[in-house]
Enzyme design. Structure first.
Site, PDB file in Angstrom:
ATOM      1  N   ALA A 157      34.555  11.616  15.183  1.00 51.31           N
ATOM      2  CA  ALA A 157      35.322  11.629  13.940  1.00 51.31           C
ATOM      3  C   ALA A 157      35.843  13.037  13.634  1.00 51.31           C
ATOM      4  O   ALA A 157      36.982  13.204  13.182  1.00 51.31           O
ATOM      5  CB  ALA A 157      34.461  11.128  12.784  1.00 51.31           C
ATOM      6  N   TYR A 158      35.019  14.037  13.898  1.00 52.71           N
ATOM      7  CA  TYR A 158      35.439  15.424  13.678  1.00 52.71           C
ATOM      8  C   TYR A 158      36.611  15.781  14.591  1.00 52.71           C
ATOM      9  O   TYR A 158      37.621  16.350  14.154  1.00 52.71           O
ATOM     10  CB  TYR A 158      34.256  16.360  13.930  1.00 52.71           C
ATOM     11  CG  TYR A 158      34.573  17.827  13.801  1.00 52.71           C
ATOM     12  CD1 TYR A 158      34.918  18.387  12.572  1.00 52.71           C
ATOM     13  CD2 TYR A 158      34.519  18.667  14.914  1.00 52.71           C
ATOM     14  CE1 TYR A 158      35.192  19.744  12.459  1.00 52.71           C
ATOM     15  CE2 TYR A 158      34.791  20.017  14.806  1.00 52.71           C
ATOM     16  CZ  TYR A 158      35.134  20.550  13.576  1.00 52.71           C
ATOM     17  OH  TYR A 158      35.422  21.898  13.468  1.00 52.71           O
TER      18      TYR A 158
END
Length: 249
Positions: A157-158
């Site tokens: 997600a990062y």
């Protein structure tokens, strides 16, 4: 030698996330180059004011400015304040960001939304203001991560939020054609900052330190050198992502 926009005018820099490890090192580095620095904070005003005092004690010029980078009204006022204080803006360095790690299958989607708001929307809002405000000869430097290439587990997600920053960079560089403004992104590798070290055990940190051919973690000052290069002499580098990672990827 003082970096200037003309023979007499010092360059003005805004550093978002300046209370973090890389942001702080960047603010100090640009101040040493002779730039006046607006030190941005989100919640740690006292830390920002201490950094301002450190810069001014060394003979530089600095001011602390606060606000949520994803709030367009707050950023409009922040850029207004910097222009009122120093007379203009020549360099914007957007180091502000958050990192929440989890395997994709287990990710709390609230964490995804938080990172999206800061890392994507925040970068976009700051970039939008920079595109409107930077003077000729200016530079915008945003931040990604080398994990967009190394693809470490738990960073999905990062990395998705930071890949968006890399994609934005060449588009904005082309949109600013004719204004003599460069737009680039710095993508650090493992760097010894609280953001990176938080939640990692000693063995994990040691493994990551050995991963690069230089066999150490990056230091915030290493990343600040890359930023200073893009903010100053590197006028022919534009629309690029610079991987500052010791040869990791």
């Amino acid at each position: 030698m003082m970096t200037t926009t003309s023979d007499t005018s010092p360059r003005i820099a805004l550093v978002t996330g300046a209370t973090g490890g890389i942001g702080r090192a960047t603010a100090l580095r640009l101040a040493r180059d002779g730039m006046a620095v607006a030190v941005h904070y989100a919640g740690r005003k006292a830390v920002a004011e201490e950094l301002v005092e450190e810069i001014t004690a060394a003979g530089g010029r600095a001011v602390a400015v606060g606000g949520d980078i994803a709030d367009e009204a707050a950023m409009t006022e922040l850029f207004d304040e910097v222009e009122r204080t120093f007379g203009g803006i020549d360099v914007v360095v957007n180091t502000a960001g958050i990192m929440l790690l989890s395997p994709i299958a287990e990710l709390d989607l609230d964490a995804l939304d938080r990172m999206h708001r800061t890392n994507i929307r925040g970068t976009f809002v700051v970039s939008q203001q920079a595109a409107r405000r930077l003077r000729r000869g200016g530079a915008l430097i945003n931040f990604s991560t080398s994990v967009t290439r190394t693809s470490f587990p738990a960073y999905g997600a990062y990395v998705a939020s930071k890949a968006a920053v890399e994609a934005l960079t060449p588009v904005l560089a082309r949109e600013l054609r004719g204004r003599d403004i460069t737009v680039n992104t710095v993508a650090p590798g493992p760097t010894a900052t609280p953001l990176f070290l938080d939640g990692k055990d000693e063995q994990t940190v040691a493994q990551l330190a050995k991963a690069a051919p230089l066999e150490r973690l990056g230091q915030p000052e290493d990343i600040a050198e890359a930023v200073a290069f893009l903010a100053g002499p590197a006028r022919w580098i534009n629309g690029q992502t610079l991987f500052a990672n010791g040869g990791l990827a």
